[in-house]
Design a protein around this motif. Structure first.
Motif, PDB file in Angstrom:
ATOM      1  N   MET A   1       0.905  -1.167  -0.014  1.00 21.78           N
ATOM      2  CA  MET A   1      -0.081   0.023  -0.015  1.00 21.78           C
ATOM      3  C   MET A   1       0.993   1.258  -0.164  1.00 21.78           C
ATOM      4  N   ASP A   2       0.297   2.338  -0.643  1.00 19.25           N
ATOM      5  CA  ASP A   2       0.917   3.649  -0.749  1.00 19.25           C
ATOM      6  C   ASP A   2       0.474   4.268   0.757  1.00 19.25           C
ATOM      7  N   ASP A   3       1.385   5.353   1.249  1.00 19.06           N
ATOM      8  CA  ASP A   3       0.993   6.107   2.541  1.00 19.06           C
ATOM      9  C   ASP A   3      -0.290   6.303   2.731  1.00 19.06           C
ATOM     10  N   GLU A   4      -1.036   6.989   1.357  1.00 21.13           N
ATOM     11  CA  GLU A   4      -2.451   7.558   1.628  1.00 21.13           C
ATOM     12  C   GLU A   4      -3.458   6.361   1.780  1.00 21.13           C
ATOM     13  N   THR A   5      -3.244   5.292   1.261  1.00 21.71           N
ATOM     14  CA  THR A   5      -4.085   4.213   1.359  1.00 21.71           C
ATOM     15  C   THR A   5      -4.012   3.574   2.973  1.00 21.71           C
ATOM     16  N   LYS A   6      -2.842   3.476   3.336  1.00 27.21           N
ATOM     17  CA  LYS A   6      -2.389   3.030   4.799  1.00 27.21           C
ATOM     18  C   LYS A   6      -3.172   4.129   5.940  1.00 27.21           C
ATOM     19  N   ARG A   7      -3.213   5.213   5.409  1.00 23.61           N
ATOM     20  CA  ARG A   7      -3.793   6.342   6.560  1.00 23.61           C
ATOM     21  C   ARG A   7      -5.221   5.939   6.207  1.00 23.61           C
ATOM     22  N   ALA A   8      -5.649   5.745   5.335  1.00 27.25           N
ATOM     23  CA  ALA A   8      -7.253   5.503   5.339  1.00 27.25           C
ATOM     24  C   ALA A   8      -7.883   4.312   6.033  1.00 27.25           C
ATOM     25  N   VAL A   9      -6.823   3.087   5.696  1.00 27.52           N
ATOM     26  CA  VAL A   9      -7.205   1.986   6.679  1.00 27.52           C
ATOM     27  C   VAL A   9      -7.295   2.300   7.966  1.00 27.52           C
ATOM     28  N   TYR A  10      -5.956   2.801   8.307  1.00 22.09           N
ATOM     29  CA  TYR A  10      -5.735   3.063   9.851  1.00 22.09           C
ATOM     30  C   TYR A  10      -7.164   3.900  10.385  1.00 22.09           C
ATOM     31  N   VAL A  11      -7.466   4.846   9.687  1.00 21.01           N
ATOM     32  CA  VAL A  11      -8.662   5.772  10.212  1.00 21.01           C
ATOM     33  C   VAL A  11      -9.916   4.905  10.339  1.00 21.01           C
ATOM     34  N   ALA A  12     -10.144   4.012   9.503  1.00 29.86           N
ATOM     35  CA  ALA A  12     -11.229   3.376   9.249  1.00 29.86           C
ATOM     36  C   ALA A  12     -11.235   2.266  10.399  1.00 29.86           C
ATOM     37  N   ILE A  13     -10.329   1.547  10.493  1.00 24.64           N
ATOM     38  CA  ILE A  13      -9.952   0.547  11.471  1.00 24.64           C
ATOM     39  C   ILE A  13     -10.217   1.067  12.776  1.00 24.64           C
ATOM     40  N   THR A  14      -9.512   2.149  13.334  1.00 26.33           N
ATOM     41  CA  THR A  14      -9.614   2.682  14.346  1.00 26.33           C
ATOM     42  C   THR A  14     -10.781   3.611  14.993  1.00 26.33           C
ATOM     43  N   ARG A  15     -11.673   3.702  13.846  1.00 21.36           N
ATOM     44  CA  ARG A  15     -12.850   4.449  14.306  1.00 21.36           C
ATOM     45  C   ARG A  15     -14.012   3.450  14.429  1.00 21.36           C
ATOM     46  N   ALA A  16     -14.003   2.251  13.973  1.00 15.91           N
ATOM     47  CA  ALA A  16     -15.136   1.455  14.247  1.00 15.91           C
ATOM     48  C   ALA A  16     -15.473   0.976  15.572  1.00 15.91           C
ATOM     49  N   LYS A  17     -16.709   1.141  16.027  1.00 17.49           N
ATOM     50  CA  LYS A  17     -17.250   1.127  17.090  1.00 17.49           C
ATOM     51  C   LYS A  17     -17.788  -0.281  17.403  1.00 17.49           C
ATOM     52  N   GLN A  18     -18.733  -1.020  16.352  1.00 14.57           N
ATOM     53  CA  GLN A  18     -19.034  -2.378  16.612  1.00 14.57           C
ATOM     54  C   GLN A  18     -18.561  -3.206  15.353  1.00 14.57           C
ATOM     55  N   ASN A  19     -19.031  -2.698  14.142  1.00 16.92           N
ATOM     56  CA  ASN A  19     -18.702  -3.491  13.004  1.00 16.92           C
ATOM     57  C   ASN A  19     -17.779  -2.437  11.955  1.00 16.92           C
ATOM     58  N   LEU A  20     -16.870  -3.282  11.314  1.00 15.20           N
ATOM     59  CA  LEU A  20     -16.154  -2.877  10.162  1.00 15.20           C
ATOM     60  C   LEU A  20     -16.460  -3.393   8.707  1.00 15.20           C
ATOM     61  N   HIS A  21     -16.694  -2.759   8.011  1.00 22.62           N
ATOM     62  CA  HIS A  21     -16.885  -3.247   6.283  1.00 22.62           C
ATOM     63  C   HIS A  21     -15.845  -2.651   5.538  1.00 22.62           C
ATOM     64  N   ILE A  22     -15.000  -3.378   5.036  1.00 22.19           N
ATOM     65  CA  ILE A  22     -14.094  -2.839   4.088  1.00 22.19           C
ATOM     66  C   ILE A  22     -14.181  -3.074   2.617  1.00 22.19           C
ATOM     67  N   PHE A  23     -14.718  -2.338   1.766  1.00 18.47           N
ATOM     68  CA  PHE A  23     -14.701  -2.499   0.388  1.00 18.47           C
ATOM     69  C   PHE A  23     -13.407  -2.161  -0.398  1.00 18.47           C
ATOM     70  N   TYR A  24     -12.747  -2.950  -1.165  1.00 20.67           N
ATOM     71  CA  TYR A  24     -11.613  -2.524  -1.746  1.00 20.67           C
ATOM     72  C   TYR A  24     -11.242  -3.506  -3.130  1.00 20.67           C
ATOM     73  N   ASN A  25     -10.463  -3.108  -3.699  1.00 21.74           N
ATOM     74  CA  ASN A  25      -9.875  -3.754  -4.846  1.00 21.74           C
ATOM     75  C   ASN A  25      -8.391  -4.074  -4.876  1.00 21.74           C
ATOM     76  N   GLY A  26      -8.257  -5.249  -4.130  1.00 22.44           N
ATOM     77  CA  GLY A  26      -6.956  -5.623  -4.326  1.00 22.44           C
ATOM     78  C   GLY A  26      -6.611  -6.865  -3.209  1.00 22.44           C
ATOM     79  N   ASN A  27      -5.559  -7.064  -2.887  1.00 21.79           N
ATOM     80  CA  ASN A  27      -5.472  -8.439  -1.936  1.00 21.79           C
ATOM     81  C   ASN A  27      -4.747  -7.836  -0.603  1.00 21.79           C
ATOM     82  N   TYR A  28      -4.736  -6.759  -0.244  1.00 23.33           N
ATOM     83  CA  TYR A  28      -4.361  -6.244   0.817  1.00 23.33           C
ATOM     84  C   TYR A  28      -4.639  -7.112   2.188  1.00 23.33           C
TER      85      TYR A  28
END
Length: 162
Positions: A12-39
């Motif tokens: 991942m590039d730095d921008e993608t890493k930041r977006a993933v980090y923000v998404a994961i750390t803000r989740a309260k109960q469930n986390l849904h990630i839609f992406y195109n890749g094999n990360y």
């Protein structure tokens, strides 16, 4: 844990890493990630559900690109101070293959890389520059000059040619 992070996030590039980090750390109960890749293929945790969408979607009718300082010819702004002073963010610009115009005067010139790669790549897919707006007007200081100059970073819409 460190091995997992380095193996997954290495691609991942730095921008993608930041977006993933923000998404994961803000989740309260469930986390849904839609992406195109094999990360996340190597992640195995309890209650994980994976779904693959095999549908083929048509190309969008429009594509909007926010240009950065890498997409414009910075030296061109040196002699455009008066024209840029009359602009405010959100104003419509006329877009052509080499740059953008306002009230009949060329405001900015696209970088050679943007013209030869991005515009040509989109053109090969059937997209052509349709409209532009002066999205950001920011100050830029060239290493060779003491004074700052204003530059325009437009948002350009490309449309499928009918």
């Amino acid at each position: 844990m460190y091995f997992w992070r380095s193996a997954v996030f290495r691609e991942m590039d730095d921008e993608t890493k930041r977006a993933v980090y923000v998404a994961i750390t803000r989740a309260k109960q469930n986390l849904h990630i839609f992406y195109n890749g094999n990360y996340f293929d190597r992640i195995t945790v309890e209650n994980i559900h994976r779904a693959i969408d095999e549908d083929n979607y048509p190309d969008p009718e429009q594509i909007s690109l926010q240009l950065s300082h890498r997409d414009v010819f910075l030296g061109y702004f040196t002699h455009r101070k008066k024209e840029i002073e009359s602009l405010v963010s959100g104003m419509e610009l006329l877009v052509q293959d080499t740059g953008c115009f306002h009230e009949g005067k060329k405001i900015l010139k696209f970088s050679l890389n943007f013209r030869s790669k991005k515009i040509e790549e989109l053109r090969a897919k059937g997209y052509f520059p349709a409209r532009a707006t002066a999205r950001y007007i920011v100050f830029w200081q060239d290493n060779d000059r003491e004074e700052e100059m204003e530059i325009v970073l437009p948002c350009i819409e490309f449309s499928k040619k009918q």
